[in-house]
Structures are given as structure tokens and as C-alpha cells.
Scaffold this motif. Structure first.
Motif, PDB file in Angstrom:
ATOM      1  N   ASP A 293       0.878  -1.221  -0.004  1.00 48.15           N
ATOM      2  CA  ASP A 293      -0.117  -0.066  -0.038  1.00 48.15           C
ATOM      3  C   ASP A 293       0.867   1.369   0.082  1.00 48.15           C
ATOM      4  OD1 ASP A 293       1.063  -0.318   2.376  1.00 48.15           O
ATOM      5  OD2 ASP A 293      -1.043   0.236   3.742  1.00 48.15           O
ATOM      6  N   ARG A 399       2.019  -1.322 -11.064  1.00 51.11           N
ATOM      7  CA  ARG A 399       1.605  -0.728  -9.896  1.00 51.11           C
ATOM      8  C   ARG A 399       1.060   0.640  -9.955  1.00 51.11           C
ATOM      9  NH1 ARG A 399       2.316  -2.089  -4.596  1.00 51.11           N
ATOM     10  NH2 ARG A 399       3.803  -0.228  -4.250  1.00 51.11           N
ATOM     11  N   PHE A 453      -2.143   6.070  -8.395  1.00 48.67           N
ATOM     12  CA  PHE A 453      -1.684   4.798  -7.464  1.00 48.67           C
ATOM     13  C   PHE A 453      -3.118   4.193  -6.712  1.00 48.67           C
ATOM     14  CE2 PHE A 453      -0.091   2.923  -3.528  1.00 48.67           C
ATOM     15  CZ  PHE A 453       0.765   1.817  -4.070  1.00 48.67           C
ATOM     16  N   ARG A 454      -3.359   3.049  -7.180  1.00 43.50           N
ATOM     17  CA  ARG A 454      -4.906   2.769  -6.435  1.00 43.50           C
ATOM     18  C   ARG A 454      -5.874   3.503  -6.703  1.00 43.50           C
ATOM     19  NH1 ARG A 454      -3.706  -0.533  -0.877  1.00 43.50           N
ATOM     20  NH2 ARG A 454      -2.579  -2.260  -1.898  1.00 43.50           N
ATOM     21  N   LYS A 456      -5.915   6.778  -6.955  1.00 46.91           N
ATOM     22  CA  LYS A 456      -5.447   8.144  -6.549  1.00 46.91           C
ATOM     23  C   LYS A 456      -4.561   9.005  -7.311  1.00 46.91           C
ATOM     24  CE  LYS A 456      -6.869   6.651  -1.720  1.00 46.91           C
ATOM     25  NZ  LYS A 456      -6.205   6.343  -0.351  1.00 46.91           N
ATOM     26  N   ARG A 599       1.950   6.460   1.566  1.00 45.31           N
ATOM     27  CA  ARG A 599       0.530   5.949   1.457  1.00 45.31           C
ATOM     28  C   ARG A 599      -0.304   7.198   0.856  1.00 45.31           C
ATOM     29  NH1 ARG A 599       2.309   3.305   6.187  1.00 45.31           N
ATOM     30  NH2 ARG A 599       2.405   0.874   6.198  1.00 45.31           N
TER      31      ARG A 599
END
Length: 600
Positions: A293, A399, A453-454, A456, A599
Motif C-alpha cells: 500500500d 503498480r 496509484f490505487r 488516487k 501511502r
């Protein structure tokens, strides 16, 4: 004329004698009590001294002569260099001479370079009065003999050449008062690694601003570290190869020889006696891998990388990225050259350069990096002529995603905008920051990009600010030295800082990472302007313990030029300078990479 001198003259190794002048000073009279000889331009006769060392190679051959008696004045050196040009002088260490020649002040690099001069004698002839004489004892350079204060500063600044030397007050004055004399350091710690020119740096004071890994920290404009001394060798390399030393190693025993001054590092011991290398320096570091994460963003100056470099360099860079940096998710690269490297042929694309690097990373077991970059206009971004240097991004598509917004080119600016959903974004992605602003003239333009990333958004700006070329030397004759290159970096910092603020005005919680080779120190005006004194961006290097704030070693000073800055929206971050290059004789770049993990 003695037999030895007559033989040398007949062989064409000596200049023909000139009409004798009336002046018959000793060496301390010639050197005087300032940096300039009172006999500059005059011909002196029958100067006595003992030969302490011979430089029998290169285009600046000659020998050092020292008066074993002296006058007892600590301001006046008893040694001097006798310049014979490309001719090997017909003298032997231990010869006692009577010498006639012309005194001059030699400025390494020319007078415009701003360096100190070397008082020398040229056009010399001599007689050998005896041979095999003992050499004068070497002056010990250590914490007791080298003052903590670095250099005198005339009121309002300027040249220190004509100031009376105060060797008990200033380190540079102490060294100048020993110019040409035999000096020594004992059990000296290496603070600058061996170079391809067979030179290294040691410290004569192990307590002077030490780093945890054995270097000497340059922590402010007032921490010049006067105990740093460069070491070269007059010993034939076939007889004694030059040591390949890393920062933290030691030269045990005695290193001794005449004290010289050159244009690439100031005062140096021309060693006739070289200590033994004790390899005790720390090894290359490895950072930890980012957690699932955590987003890992790195910056790495790869030093004029192009396909002209051999496969070995690409393999070494890949090893650092994979094994030492743990395959960061995003890498801001500096000093990426075009596909023909230094060939000045109008080529500006860098696809082959980046293909070779990403291919080497995959071969080393790393991710299949994708890249984004913008070709510069030919010859407009500075750096090595023909190289078309630029910054670029690598990213791991497993990623991180990259929402391309077309239209970015060498002259089109990336402008912070709101997208259809009202979120902050960029008008082009990737895109250059204010590429037409005069601040970036003949310099690399920052490259801004939005990554996801994820899901965001994270905004990263890769940078390579203007170099320090043109600044006056730390050990030059102008004190304090002028930092003329700072003007452009300050303008660049203000321009980029304004851009970051415009993005944060759209979203004050935006996650912004500004990374790269900013070519300036954490305590510099440029960094203060870019971070707005810490109100807009945080310079992560300033959060490290004081002794760890470095990733570059110049002339024995461990310092920081590369930075990672983050906005408040990034939140807590784990930051690491990974020491794999700058402290080592065997280096693939002169910069250490850095990485931040957080994060989003």
C-alpha cells in the motif's frame, strides 16, 4: 656552472642562463608574507635550497626546492616549485642547489578562473653543490595546525591576495604559508574517493563535521572544512599503483610530499611517500522494498546516459534500481541523453537510451518499466554539447497507471487545471513546467506528470536545475566566493514554486512530489524559495539527522544536491538517500539516488 648543470644545459634540458640580476634572495624572501611574491617578474640569482621532489611526467614538469634553514617566520614558505615545462629536470631528490631564474605567479586555469596563484621560478639554471642531503622535516597537518576558520574576508569581499597571511587564524592562510614545502598527514581518513585522475581527498582533522559513513559534511556556507587535503602521487605507478580508496577508508602511516595547488581542487600533497590503504569504509547500501500500500518514488541522476555508454553501465544502473532501490514504482531520471549521445547530429529522441535501460532492468529481475519523457529542442537544454540532456520518468505499470493527456512538447506548458469531475489535473500529461520562461534558458526544463496509484492521483515533477558552473571556487582568491550560478537557480525555484502553488490552489490536499537534481544545498536561497521556507513543500533531506544530509561528494565535502520535496497532502513519508555511488572510487554515477515511500 657545476658539471651536472653544464651537462644538463648541453642536453637542452635547461634554459640558457640569462644576465644575472642583483637580487639574491632566499626562498622565504621570494614567497613573502602574502600570496604574491615581492619578486614577481624579477630574475633572482644563487637561490639556495634542497630538491625535495621531482615531477618527471606531464606538461608541467619541474621540481620543488626547499630552504632547510628558513627564517622562522610562519608566514613565509621555505619551499617553491621550479617549472621546467615539458622537459624533465636533471636533478635528484637530496641535491643541494644554487639556482637562478625568473619569479612568476602562475594562475591555474588562467586569471579569470578566480583561483589562487602558485609562486614559481621558471627559465632556471642551477649548480649542484652536493647530493644525498637529508630533506627538511615535513610540516604536520592536523587539527592543531589547521585553524577552524577557513579564509579571511576583506571588507565587502574581494581578493585576499595582498592580505598579510595569518596562518594561526585561517586554514587557507596556513596552507598558503606552506606552499611548496614538505607537509605530511598521518593515519588520514579518506573523505573523497579516488578518481580516474589518481587523486583522492583526506581529512587532517577526523573531528571536523564527520558523517556516519566516514566523510566530512558540508553543512553550511560557513562549514568549508579547511582540514580537507587532496592527495596525488609522484611515485611511479609501476612502482606503487595509486590506491583505489572509498570514503571511510584510511591511509595509514605517513603521506608526505610538497604542498601544491591546482585548478581542480586547491591545495594538494604531491606525495613522495604514500600511506597504506586500509579498506574500512562501509559498503553500498540497500533500501527496503515498499509495502503493497506504499508508493515508492525515486530520483536518480544517471550521468549523461546514452547508447554510447557500454552495456556495463546499463547493467550497473539496473542493479542499483533493482537491488539497491528495490524497484521503485516511479523513477525521476536526470541526465538522460539522446540516442546518439554526445554526437552533435541534430538527433533529439531518447527512445533507444530508455529502451536499453529498461531492458537492463528487466534482465536484472526488475519490473518491465514504461517511460514518459519529452524531447527537447536541439541544443536548447544545456549539458554536454550534442547530448540533448533531459529528465524522464520510468514507472511500473503493474503498480502505477498513467492517464496520458496529449499535446505536450518542448514548448507547450503543463498547466494545472480542473477536469470534468472538478479534480485537479494537468492540461497535458506529461508536460513541461513553463518551458518558455527565461529561467530555463539553456537548462533542463522540469517535467510534470500525473500518475495514479490505487486510483488516487499523485503529481510528480522531475527536475534538473542549472549547474554550479561559473561559481568562484571555495578555495579561490576571492572570499567569500561569489555564487553567480545561484541567480538562475533562484529564478527556476521561484518559477517552479509558483507552479506548485497554482496546483495546490486547485486542491490544497493534492499529493505533490518534486524530485531531482536541484544542484543546490538545503540551506541555499533556491531551496528556501522553492519550498516557500517550508510552507508549501517539505525538503525531506532536512528531516534527516544532520550528518546524513548528503548524496554527493565534491572535493572531499559530502553535500546534498539532489532532493525530494513533498506537499502536505503526501503526509507521513519514509525517505532514504541510498549511498551507492558518490563515496566510491568505482561509481556508475557521481550522485546517490533517493527514494520516498508513502501511502497516498
Amino acid at each position: 656552472m657545476g658539471a651536472a648543470a653544464a651537462t644538463a644545459l648541453a642536453a637542452g634540458l635547461l634554459a640558457a642562463p640569462q644576465p644575472a640580476a642583483a637580487a639574491q634572495p632566499r626562498i622565504h624572501d621570494i614567497q613573502g608574507s602574502t600570496r604574491l611574491s615581492p619578486f614577481d617578474g624579477e630574475r633572482v640569482t644563487e637561490v639556495p635550497g634542497v630538491v625535495t621532489a621531482v615531477r618527471a611526467f606531464g606538461s608541467s614538469r619541474g621540481f620543488w626546492l626547499q630552504d632547510p634553514t628558513g627564517d622562522g617566520d610562519p608566514r613565509t614558505s621555505e619551499g617553491i616549485f621550479v617549472f621546467t615545462g615539458s622537459r624533465t629536470p636533471a636533478v635528484t631528490v637530496g641535491d643541494a642547489l644554487r639556482l637562478t631564474g625568473t619569479v612568476g605567479e602562475y594562475y591555474p586555469g588562467g586569471t579569470a578562473a578566480g583561483l589562487q596563484s602558485v609562486t614559481q621560478i621558471s627559465g632556471a639554471s642551477w649548480t649542484v653543490e652536493s647530493s644525498g642531503n637529508p630533506l627538511p622535516a615535513a610540516f604536520r597537518l592536523d587539527a592543531a595546525s589547521l585553524p577552524n576558520r577557513y579564509a579571511p574576508e576583506p571588507p565587502g569581499g574581494g581578493s585576499i591576495e595582498e592580505l598579510p597571511l595569518r596562518p594561526h587564524s585561517y586554514a587557507l592562510d596556513r596552507l598558503e604559508s606552506l606552499e611548496g614545502m614538505r607537509v605530511q598527514v598521518s593515519d588520514a581518513r579518506v573523505v573523497g574517493p579516488s578518481t580516474s585522475y589518481n587523486e583522492l581527498w583526506v581529512t587532517a582533522d577526523p573531528r571536523e563535521n564527520p558523517t556516519p559513513r566516514g566523510g566530512t559534511l558540508y553543512a553550511s556556507y560557513r562549514d568549508q572544512n579547511g582540514a580537507r587535503i587532496k592527495v596525488a602521487s609522484l611515485i611511479p605507478f609501476a612502482e606503487r599503483p595509486f590506491p583505489q580508496a572509498d570514503v571511510g577508508d584510511r591511509l595509514t602511516g605517513t603521506t608526505a610530499g610538497p604542498l601544491d595547488y591546482d585548478q581542480f581542487g586547491g591545495y594538494e600533497v604531491q606525495a613522495t611517500e604514500l600511506g597504506t590503504l586500509d579498506e574500512r569504509g562501509p559498503g553500498r547500501e540497500r533500501t527496503r522494498a515498499q509495502r503493497a500500500d506504499e508508493l515508492a518514488v525515486a530520483t536518480f541522476n544517471v550521468e549523461n546516459l546514452s547508447p554510447a555508454d557500454g552495456d556495463a553501465k546499463f547493467a550497473r544502473l539496473a542493479e542499483i534500481l533493482v537491488d539497491h532501490l528495490a524497484s521503485p514504482d516511479i523513477v525521476a531520471l536526470e541526465e538522460v541523453q539522446d540516442d546518439t549521445g554526445p554526437v552533435n547530429d541534430g538527433v533529439v529522441s531518447a527512445g533507444e537510451t530508455l529502451r536499453k535501460l529498461t531492458g537492463a532492468v528487466a534482465a536484472a529481475g526488475g519490473p518491465s518499466y514504461a517511460w514518459r519523457q519529452i524531447d527537447p529542442a536541439d541544443g536548447r537544454d544545456g549539458g554536454q554539447p550534442g547530448g540533448n540532456i533531459r529528465v524522464a520518468f520510468l514507472y511500473n505499470p503493474e503498480r502505477v497507471s498513467f492517464p496520458d493527456a496529449p499535446g505536450g512538447d518542448a514548448v507547450t506548458a503543463a498547466v494545472p487545471v480542473r477536469d470534468a469531475a472538478g479534480r485537479a489535473g494537468l492540461s497535458v500529461n506529461p508536460g513541461r513546467v513553463s518551458p518558455l520562461d527565461p529561467a530555463w534558458e539553456n537548462s533542463r526544463k522540469p517535467l510534470a506528470a500525473e500518475f495514479r496509484f490505487r486510483g488516487k492521483p499523485v503529481f510528480v515533477v522531475a527536475n534538473h536545475f542549472a549547474s554550479k558552473g561559473g561559481d568562484q571556487a571555495l578555495d579561490g582568491r576571492f572570499q567569500p566566493p561569489a555564487r553567480s550560478s545561484e541567480v538562475q537557480r533562484l529564478a527556476q525555484a521561484k518559477t517552479l514554486g509558483t507552479w506548485v502553488k497554482s496546483l495546490l490552489e486547485l486542491d490544497r490536499k493534492a499529493k505533490v512530489v518534486v524530485a531531482g537534481d536541484l544542484n543546490d544545498f538545503g540551506f541555499s536561497p533556491a531551496l528556501a524559495a522553492l519550498t516557500d521556507h517550508g510552507r508549501t513543500l517539505t525538503d525531506l533531506v532536512e528531516l534527516l539527522p544532520r550528518g546524513e544530509r548528503y548524496g554527493y561528494v565534491h572535493n572531499g565535502n559530502s553535500q546534498v544536491l539532489d532532493h525530494i520535496l513533498t506537499s502536505r497532502g503526501v503526509g507521513p513519508a519514509d525517505y532514504d538517500i541510498v549511498h551507492v555511488n558518490a563515496e566510491f572510487a568505482d561509481q556508475v554515477s557521481d550522485h546517490d539516488p533517493q527514494v520516498v515511500r508513502f501511502r497516498p
